[in-house]
Write a protein that holds these residues in place. Structure first.
Motif, PDB file in Angstrom:
ATOM      1  N   ARG A 274     -48.938  -2.714  14.239  1.00  0.00           N
ATOM      2  CA  ARG A 274     -49.953  -1.793  14.760  1.00  0.00           C
ATOM      3  C   ARG A 274     -51.344  -2.403  14.623  1.00  0.00           C
ATOM      4  NH1 ARG A 274     -48.084   3.724  11.785  1.00  0.00           N
ATOM      5  NH2 ARG A 274     -46.446   4.276  13.264  1.00  0.00           N
ATOM      6  N   ASP A 358     -45.732   3.971  20.684  1.00  0.00           N
ATOM      7  CA  ASP A 358     -45.406   4.236  19.282  1.00  0.00           C
ATOM      8  C   ASP A 358     -45.089   5.720  19.142  1.00  0.00           C
ATOM      9  OD1 ASP A 358     -45.538   4.602  16.469  1.00  0.00           O
ATOM     10  OD2 ASP A 358     -46.802   2.811  16.288  1.00  0.00           O
ATOM     11  N   PRO A 367     -49.731  -4.386  20.844  1.00  0.00           N
ATOM     12  CA  PRO A 367     -49.535  -4.734  19.430  1.00  0.00           C
ATOM     13  C   PRO A 367     -50.364  -5.942  19.005  1.00  0.00           C
ATOM     14  CG  PRO A 367     -47.452  -4.414  20.536  1.00  0.00           C
ATOM     15  CD  PRO A 367     -48.495  -4.436  21.608  1.00  0.00           C
TER      16      PRO A 367
END
Ligand code: ATP
Length: 512
Positions: A274, A358, A367
């Motif tokens: 993340r 996500d 990402p």
């Protein structure tokens, strides 16, 4: 013996015993290209397996792929390699030799650091037990002066490299009075940029559209497959993609044996996380990768981290794991926090949306990526140079022994009938047949047993198994340990388990 002589002996040894040959040897070789022989390929395969298993088998969220060397030429535009994969090059007009300007400066800094270490050693000897190294480094005028000198050069070099100021780089070489190691003169040309990618043509067109590049890193094959792997493997962030494969770089200065080659192999893993969590993962991967190195026992003192001050165009943090090679501490592995640079650029250049949804955050994002990248060949060199030992034996003889970690050793056991008599060779061959299903073994019946032991030491075989006349009555063989040279009688039936215990890759993986 100096380090240089030792290194020369190692290179000769690797050729004599089938580890590494110069490429195209009968045509006098090809610069910075090497072939792996029968022992070298086994060693290299074991190293690759150790890496692959540590990544792909021990981490549920890492998968491995095998992408091609040829890729769409736009990929190298997107990655920045066409415009920025350059090294600053400088020639000495007298020796006609070519150097990397930054390497000349780094060698200069390393020399100063060498002087500092000598000074510290002098202090240690002088003050003995009472020596306080930290205080000495902080107060000794010689150390302070030299440290400042090294730091000034480093800062100026990084400024020039970051600003792409080639004239400043040249000026720094002149100001430091760096001489060409061959001609001994300071007659330098200007510094120029030199692109390291090899190009070739695909199909029968000779125009720009048919131009392909041999990949200079395996990483891009992972980025362009991000969507394929994520979707087909239903991968959830954080997850990684690993790959082992060839890479090609037209290195300006190719020296130090297999340390810097023009065709080499990389083991790379891209770990997607993340945005905002990359520094945590960067730290995690630094620790994990160091643990991988330490498990094979080359000595903690032979590794160090070197954090980058000059960051590549794609990175927001970077470190090298440096290893103490026979020519000093040099980069063995790079760990980079590459941000979302690569995926974003491929999205831009391909026109395809490269995003991850996500479900926990209920949001889509590009990402971020942490890369671990290690050269297989540099790892082979680290292992070879640490393993190589010249030992004096109690009986006055000498032996050369390659003290590989048994899990990495090319040959795991040698089966040796004491003499070439059918009753012994029959037993030896049946042992060989049994062990060969699990391990790479060698069978040897020529020469005295002593000479056969020496040959096995020279290729680093952990165990020699000797079949003698007693074997025919007691069902036991002599098991000789490479490192201690101790011999013990063991039951033939126990051999597979004993050898397995010693050479199994599990011994390494368990430590991770
Ligand atoms: P260097 O500064 O030594 O040129 P690099 O920083 O360009 O290396 P990376 O691009 O980070 O290297 O590549 C990752 C790894 O690939 C390196 O740590 C090294 O182990 C290996 N590698 C890179 N170039 C070569 C080469 N020419 N020959 C052998 N291995 C290489």
């Amino acid at each position: 013996m100096t380090q240089e002589e030792l290194f020369k002996n190692l290179i000769a040894h690797t050729k004599e015993y089938g580890f590494i040959f110069p490429s195209s040897d009968i045509y006098d070789g090809l610069s910075a290209v090497y072939d792996y022989g029968q022992m070298g390929s086994e060693l290299k395969n074991n190293i690759k397996k150790y890496w692959w298993d540590a990544m792909v088998r021990l981490n549920e969220n890492i998968v491995g792929i095998d992408s091609c060397i040829f890729m769409h030429p736009k990929i190298w535009k997107a990655s920045g390699h066409v415009d920025a994969f350059n090294d600053p090059l400088i020639d000495n007009k007298d020796s006609k030799k070519r150097y990397r300007a930054d390497v000349l400066l780094e060698d200069y800094i390393a020399k100063i650091e060498g002087k500092i270490e000598k000074e510290v050693e002098k202090g240690r000897k002088k003050f003995g037990e009472a020596f306080d190294e930290a205080q000495f480094r902080a107060t000794n005028p010689n150390v302070l002066r030299e440290s400042k000198k090294a730091e000034d050069v480093r800062v100026k070099m990084n400024e020039a490299l970051n600003a792409n100021d080639l004239a400043a780089l040249r000026q720094l070489i002149i100001d430091c009075e760096i001489v060409d190691p061959i001609s001994g003169t300071r007659n330098w040309t200007d510094v120029r940029q030199f692109n390291l990618m090899f190009s070739t043509q695909m199909g029968n067109t000779s125009d720009e559209t048919g131009t392909l590049y041999l990949r200079p890193e395996t990483a891009q094959g992972i980025f362009v497959n991000f969507l394929n792997v994520q979707k087909s493997g239903r991968m959830k962030i954080p997850f990684g993609i690993a790959q082992i494969g060839k890479a090609f770089r037209n290195e300006i200065v190719a020296r130090q044996f297999i340390f810097r080659m023009r065709e080499f192999e990389q083991m790379e893993m891209q770990f997607f996380v993340r945005p905002g969590e990359e520094m945590k993962w960067f730290k995690t991967w630094k620790e994990k990768r160091l643990a991988w190195h330490l498990a094979i026992g080359l000595g903690k003192e032979n590794y160090r981290f070197h954090d980058h001050e000059k960051l590549a165009h794609y990175a927001n943090a970077a470190t090298d794991i440096e290893f103490n090679f026979p020519f000093g501490f040099k980069e063995l592995e790079g760990i980079h926090s590459r941000t979302d640079y690569d995926l974003r650029r491929h999205q831009e250049f391909s026109g395809r949306k490269i995003q991850y949804f996500d479900t926990e955050l209920n949001a889509s994002y590009t990402p971020y990526d942490i890369e671990t990248s290690i050269g297989v060949d540099r790892m082979v060199l680290a292992v070879l140079s640490s393993a190589y030992k010249q030992e004096k034996l109690e009986n006055g003889e000498e032996r050369v022994v390659m003290k590989f970690h048994p899990a990495l050793a090319p040959v795991k056991a040698a089966v040796l009938p004491l003499v070439k008599k059918e009753e012994l060779t029959n037993v030896a061959q049946s042992i060989m047949k049994e062990l060969s299903c699990d391990f790479n073994c060698q069978y040897e019946e020529k020469d005295t047993i002593g000479r056969r032991y020496r040959r096995q030491d020279a290729i680093g075989t952990p165990y020699c198994i000797t079949v003698d006349f007693d074997t025919l009555t007691d069902g036991k063989v002599t098991l000789r340990d490479r490192d201690t040279m101790a011999q013990e009688r063991v039951d033939i039936k126990e051999l597979p388990e004993i050898v397995n215990k010693k050479v199994s890759m599990k011994r390494l993986l368990e430590q991770l």
